[in-house]
Write a protein that holds these residues in place. Sequence first.
Motif, PDB file in Angstrom:
ATOM      1  N   ILE A 269       0.822  -1.204   0.000  1.00  0.00           N
ATOM      2  CA  ILE A 269       0.000   0.000   0.000  1.00  0.00           C
ATOM      3  C   ILE A 269       0.861   1.261   0.000  1.00  0.00           C
ATOM      4  CG2 ILE A 269      -1.730   1.289   1.313  1.00  0.00           C
ATOM      5  CD1 ILE A 269      -2.709  -1.437   2.376  1.00  0.00           C
ATOM      6  N   ALA A 270       1.903   1.297   0.846  1.00  0.00           N
ATOM      7  CA  ALA A 270       2.749   2.488   0.926  1.00  0.00           C
ATOM      8  C   ALA A 270       3.482   2.732  -0.392  1.00  0.00           C
ATOM      9  CB  ALA A 270       3.747   2.349   2.069  1.00  0.00           C
ATOM     10  N   GLY A 271       4.096   1.685  -0.951  1.00  0.00           N
ATOM     11  CA  GLY A 271       4.871   1.840  -2.168  1.00  0.00           C
ATOM     12  C   GLY A 271       4.038   2.237  -3.368  1.00  0.00           C
TER      13      GLY A 271
ATOM     14  N   GLU B 272       2.179   6.228  -7.292  1.00  0.00           N
ATOM     15  CA  GLU B 272       1.053   6.885  -7.966  1.00  0.00           C
ATOM     16  C   GLU B 272       1.115   8.399  -7.789  1.00  0.00           C
ATOM     17  OE1 GLU B 272      -2.442   3.461  -7.791  1.00  0.00           O
ATOM     18  OE2 GLU B 272      -2.270   4.914  -6.166  1.00  0.00           O
ATOM     19  N   GLN B 273       1.394   8.845  -6.574  1.00  0.00           N
ATOM     20  CA  GLN B 273       1.446  10.287  -6.338  1.00  0.00           C
ATOM     21  C   GLN B 273       2.623  10.944  -7.057  1.00  0.00           C
ATOM     22  OE1 GLN B 273      -0.891  12.183  -4.849  1.00  0.00           O
ATOM     23  NE2 GLN B 273      -2.033  10.262  -4.862  1.00  0.00           N
ATOM     24  N   LEU B 274       3.758  10.256  -7.109  1.00  0.00           N
ATOM     25  CA  LEU B 274       4.894  10.795  -7.870  1.00  0.00           C
ATOM     26  C   LEU B 274       4.561  10.886  -9.356  1.00  0.00           C
ATOM     27  CD1 LEU B 274       7.860   8.921  -6.151  1.00  0.00           C
ATOM     28  CD2 LEU B 274       7.439  11.390  -6.104  1.00  0.00           C
TER      29      LEU B 274
ATOM     30  N   HIS C 159       9.718  14.730   7.360  1.00  0.00           N
ATOM     31  CA  HIS C 159       9.520  14.758   5.912  1.00  0.00           C
ATOM     32  C   HIS C 159       9.779  13.372   5.306  1.00  0.00           C
ATOM     33  CE1 HIS C 159       9.688  19.083   6.689  1.00  0.00           C
ATOM     34  NE2 HIS C 159       9.065  19.227   5.546  1.00  0.00           N
ATOM     35  N   MET C 160       9.693  12.331   6.137  1.00  0.00           N
ATOM     36  CA  MET C 160       9.855  10.937   5.718  1.00  0.00           C
ATOM     37  C   MET C 160      11.239  10.654   5.140  1.00  0.00           C
ATOM     38  SD  MET C 160       6.930  10.121   6.753  1.00  0.00           S
ATOM     39  CE  MET C 160       7.026   8.380   6.448  1.00  0.00           C
TER      40      MET C 160
ATOM     41  N   ALA D  82       5.147  10.853   1.744  1.00  0.00           N
ATOM     42  CA  ALA D  82       6.528  10.707   1.282  1.00  0.00           C
ATOM     43  C   ALA D  82       6.671  11.215  -0.152  1.00  0.00           C
ATOM     44  CB  ALA D  82       6.972   9.251   1.372  1.00  0.00           C
ATOM     45  N   ALA D  83       5.706  10.883  -1.000  1.00  0.00           N
ATOM     46  CA  ALA D  83       5.742  11.367  -2.387  1.00  0.00           C
ATOM     47  C   ALA D  83       5.680  12.891  -2.429  1.00  0.00           C
ATOM     48  CB  ALA D  83       4.578  10.758  -3.173  1.00  0.00           C
ATOM     49  N   LYS D  84       4.850  13.442  -1.577  1.00  0.00           N
ATOM     50  CA  LYS D  84       4.713  14.902  -1.515  1.00  0.00           C
ATOM     51  C   LYS D  84       6.037  15.553  -1.097  1.00  0.00           C
ATOM     52  CE  LYS D  84       2.011  18.376   0.979  1.00  0.00           C
ATOM     53  NZ  LYS D  84       0.967  18.575   1.995  1.00  0.00           N
ATOM     54  N   CYS D  85       6.705  14.942  -0.106  1.00  0.00           N
ATOM     55  CA  CYS D  85       7.984  15.480   0.369  1.00  0.00           C
ATOM     56  C   CYS D  85       9.079  15.322  -0.687  1.00  0.00           C
ATOM     57  CB  CYS D  85       8.388  14.787   1.662  1.00  0.00           C
ATOM     58  SG  CYS D  85       7.300  15.145   3.065  1.00  0.00           S
ATOM     59  N   MET D  86       9.082  14.203  -1.397  1.00  0.00           N
ATOM     60  CA  MET D  86      10.066  13.993  -2.462  1.00  0.00           C
ATOM     61  C   MET D  86       9.880  15.012  -3.576  1.00  0.00           C
ATOM     62  SD  MET D  86       9.857   9.813  -2.529  1.00  0.00           S
ATOM     63  CE  MET D  86      11.071   9.489  -3.819  1.00  0.00           C
TER      64      MET D  86
END
Length: 581
Positions: A99-101, A106-108, A426-427, A467-471
Amino acid sequence: MCADSKTKPWNQRHVFLPRKRGSKRVREDTKCELLGTRSSESQDQAPAPEVAAQLDFRSLGKNPCGSPTGCQKTARSQIMEAARPPSTAGKFVVVGGGIAGVTCAEQLAIHFPSEDILLVTASPVIKAVTNFKQVSKVLEEFDVEEQPNTMLENRFPNIKVIESEVKQLKSKEHCILTGDGSQHVYKKLCLCAGAKPKLICEGNPYVLGIRDTDSAQEFQKQLTKAKRIMIIGNGGIALELVYEIEGCEVIWAIKDKAIGNTFFDAGAAEFLTSKLIAEKPEAKIAHKRTRYTTEERKKEAQTKGSAGNMGSALGPDWHEGLNLKGTKEFSHKIHIETMCEVKKIYLQEEFRISRKKSLPFPRDHHNQPVTTDKEVWPVYVELTSEKIYGCDFIVSATGVTPNTEPFLCGNNFDLGEDGGLKVDDHMHTSLSDIYAAGDICTASWQPSPVWQQMRLWTQARQMGWYAAKCMAAATLGQSTDMDFSFELFAHVTKFFNYKVVLLGKYNAQGLGSDHELMLRCTKGQEYVKVVMQNGRMMGAVLIGETDLEETFENLILNQMDLSSYGEDLLDPNIDLEDYFD
């Protein structure tokens, strides 16, 4: 503000949800083909026919090389290069098909539609979040659906799924090595490899841990031949199992005084135990969602990886669609052994040599007690209470440990006390350009007074999204605020066919003795507990259809002084939703 200039303000962050992924966005018309990302062939294999044709020595006359010898050397080197496992590069690489990955990838893909997103997973299926519903500001409900990797690639043309386990992480070189011999270079990496079950005994064929789809199917297969099993552990998997299993004697050994100690106090445990002992209702309506199995590729996967090569974690309704029925014709038959752990496990011959005696399955008080079990079992368990029971097999459900092993060699990660990769607010891990989310990580920031980390599906999704948002923000050189979902712990699930909502410090975690509990219970219908400190609500447990989750969530977040309401706060004749509207 978020890295994406179009992202909504912080107070609307909770509506930036997976369901938005269905909206149309401008994307590349064609899928970006990455050299070598499907390199499942061995290194010895010859190049593809079309490659060989282009490199045929007889066609070298038109090659502008200086001499035939030089042309032949060039051709040979080209053939060798074509046969070698290639190196691929992606601006973003995500490891883990859970789920996390998947949420992170998807968000990236949404943030960077023209960039290549590599998702590396050892499983032929991924876990996708479906039917997402934002119940309140923080509380969310969703289903987890297994899907072939190709479905993710079809939804997001810039995501490339690489089906292979990670063998090594070279953080200084910014690359990972996979089991198929390939090397994948990243600019930013997110590790979402989840966790693996803690087995009470490694290498014992009669001890089964349930973590992923394959292990759940193996459990179902073994159960069809079983007359009695033993479950060790008191977490979510154990709670679900003891209720769902039919036609098989179940001995449940827990180290606590009451069941579900991770989630409940003794009062809630007693409320649920009555449901556990009672006869189950008629079979539920079959689940309608499509499920994909890994059976066809199981042998291939087993030859590729070791037993430690785990698939992603099971979803919240993992037992739906599984026939959890033993050999006998009855519903529940459960005996609970409390305040004990496993002392020793004997195989059949070992137990015979030991000359020890095992106990039969405990019957009700109307039957004459029997001191020795006449049945011969494949395996025997001796508990610290000195009791010994025989069974067909043992289910080890004693929790999980972060799956960090493939990434630690040669990399100086900071680890938490639980073995997880420490991440900041920020993960980000302790290593440059490496993030982590889900079960593999340990939150090391100063948390909100009413939030704590638990390795649950809801937090896996939230962490992957954040995490995607922070990246994205780091890539664009922008700052981002802590996501609102980390302001309050909120989880909704189902145990013993009851809806269960957990909010804030629901078990008074970390509050010491400076708190008080307020209870409301209607046997067989609902159980409501709130945790109060200095007149303010700090947490709540809601079992059944109480319709109080949104009101209590707001009261915990607002930290309103409720001292004047006293016990009227849980008066069923008062409509709290209207009262605090």
